[in-house]
Scaffold this active site. Sequence first.
Site, PDB file in Angstrom:
ATOM      1  N   THR A  27       6.657   4.653   1.748  1.00  0.00           N
ATOM      2  CA  THR A  27       6.071   5.495   0.708  1.00  0.00           C
ATOM      3  C   THR A  27       5.495   6.767   1.313  1.00  0.00           C
ATOM      4  O   THR A  27       4.759   6.721   2.302  1.00  0.00           O
ATOM      5  CB  THR A  27       4.975   4.725  -0.035  1.00  0.00           C
ATOM      6  OG1 THR A  27       5.590   3.680  -0.773  1.00  0.00           O
ATOM      7  CG2 THR A  27       4.212   5.627  -0.990  1.00  0.00           C
ATOM      8  N   HIS A 156      11.630  -4.414  -4.847  1.00  0.00           N
ATOM      9  CA  HIS A 156      10.399  -4.609  -4.079  1.00  0.00           C
ATOM     10  C   HIS A 156       9.674  -5.821  -4.636  1.00  0.00           C
ATOM     11  O   HIS A 156       9.013  -5.754  -5.679  1.00  0.00           O
ATOM     12  CB  HIS A 156       9.523  -3.365  -4.169  1.00  0.00           C
ATOM     13  CG  HIS A 156       8.476  -3.282  -3.088  1.00  0.00           C
ATOM     14  ND1 HIS A 156       8.039  -4.387  -2.387  1.00  0.00           N
ATOM     15  CD2 HIS A 156       7.781  -2.219  -2.572  1.00  0.00           C
ATOM     16  CE1 HIS A 156       7.132  -4.016  -1.489  1.00  0.00           C
ATOM     17  NE2 HIS A 156       6.956  -2.701  -1.585  1.00  0.00           N
ATOM     18  N   ALA A 158       7.493  -7.670  -2.578  1.00  0.00           N
ATOM     19  CA  ALA A 158       6.610  -8.025  -1.466  1.00  0.00           C
ATOM     20  C   ALA A 158       5.246  -7.359  -1.575  1.00  0.00           C
ATOM     21  O   ALA A 158       4.947  -6.633  -2.527  1.00  0.00           O
ATOM     22  CB  ALA A 158       7.286  -7.611  -0.149  1.00  0.00           C
ATOM     23  N   TYR A 161       2.442  -6.422  -4.647  1.00  0.00           N
ATOM     24  CA  TYR A 161       2.716  -5.635  -5.842  1.00  0.00           C
ATOM     25  C   TYR A 161       3.151  -6.558  -6.983  1.00  0.00           C
ATOM     26  O   TYR A 161       3.072  -7.776  -6.869  1.00  0.00           O
ATOM     27  CB  TYR A 161       3.732  -4.546  -5.521  1.00  0.00           C
ATOM     28  CG  TYR A 161       3.201  -3.543  -4.527  1.00  0.00           C
ATOM     29  CD1 TYR A 161       2.155  -2.681  -4.874  1.00  0.00           C
ATOM     30  CD2 TYR A 161       3.683  -3.481  -3.227  1.00  0.00           C
ATOM     31  CE1 TYR A 161       1.638  -1.781  -3.962  1.00  0.00           C
ATOM     32  CE2 TYR A 161       3.162  -2.579  -2.305  1.00  0.00           C
ATOM     33  CZ  TYR A 161       2.146  -1.733  -2.673  1.00  0.00           C
ATOM     34  OH  TYR A 161       1.612  -0.847  -1.773  1.00  0.00           O
TER      35      TYR A 161
END
Length: 353
Positions: A27, A156, A158, A161
């Site tokens: 990110t 995603h 993991a 989140y």
Amino acid sequence: MSTESLFKPFQYKNLELKNRIVMAPMTRAQSDNGVPTQQIVDYYARRAASEVGLILSEGTVINRPGSKNIQNIPDFYGTEALNGWKNVIDAVHQNGGKMGPQIWHVGDTRSSEDYPLVDMEKASTMTLEDIQDTIAQFAASAKSAKDLGFDVLEIHGAHGYLIDQFFWEVTNTRTDEYGGKTIKERSKFAVDVVKAMRAAVGEDFTIIIRLSQWRQQDYKSRLAVNPNEMEDWLLPLKEAGVDIFHCSQRRFWEPEFEGSDLNFAGWAKKITGQPTITVGSVGLSGDFMSAFAGEGSEKADLKKLVRRLDREDFDLVAVGRALLSDYQWAKKIKDGRVEELTDFAGSSLGVLY
């Protein structure tokens, strides 16, 4: 030390890669109001031109309220953002690379730039209508990835989140079909997301899911404390349509369970029979936590990594900070210029989220 195994081709379904090196999602929050800019295009194109086999984008969010917690995290919906991503994938292909977006929803997380008017979504309090719309939006972004010409996509799941929040008993206290006392029961949300995304892209398009035993809220936590629990976690995801498991560790060389030196990716491959990606401080001496504190990490040799790859513990190797600080990292290794590899200077920007 030979690094030949890092540069062997890899093929699975529609995905054909020239080597085993993957750029890990990192990110950076540099897309203006969620729209990728020319700077983002250039960032990925440079790495595609420098021998990275597969690029996985920074996390890109679906069309849901509260799906991101920083304004300039990129969207993966809407005409303007998708046009920006079209520019990215076209540039990557023009430079000989392959790429997939990482599709994401942050769930109940906070940052210093939280939107003050947005309620973050919690696994425990989402209505069934919220859940069904979220699943539909994951599928819509998956279809967009294929329509834009991406080579693969990653979910995603993991690091604490939204999808991961459903896995954990402490964050998923639901009493309906999306809750439960076991990891297998609490995996239903992730399974339904995968099924919907698979239906959206068809059988030949490769789907990766990124998973972790730890959460950003607790770095010592573990979802599966033994191989049997890992089976209950991973096998339903395989059956739902996951092709490749991207197994996030802070340090790739650490064994996952006592009695074996297999790491997370090694166990995932053993349990599912599917290809796996290992990740975690590849090419560096310190893990990503030091970067959050602004600390650097020294470059490290690849002996431990190559030994595990040679014995086929896993199939692909994701590299984060080393590729962030030196876009020619893979090319230097391929050319035998390891003396030119650099240390990671230290920055929270772009580090694994």
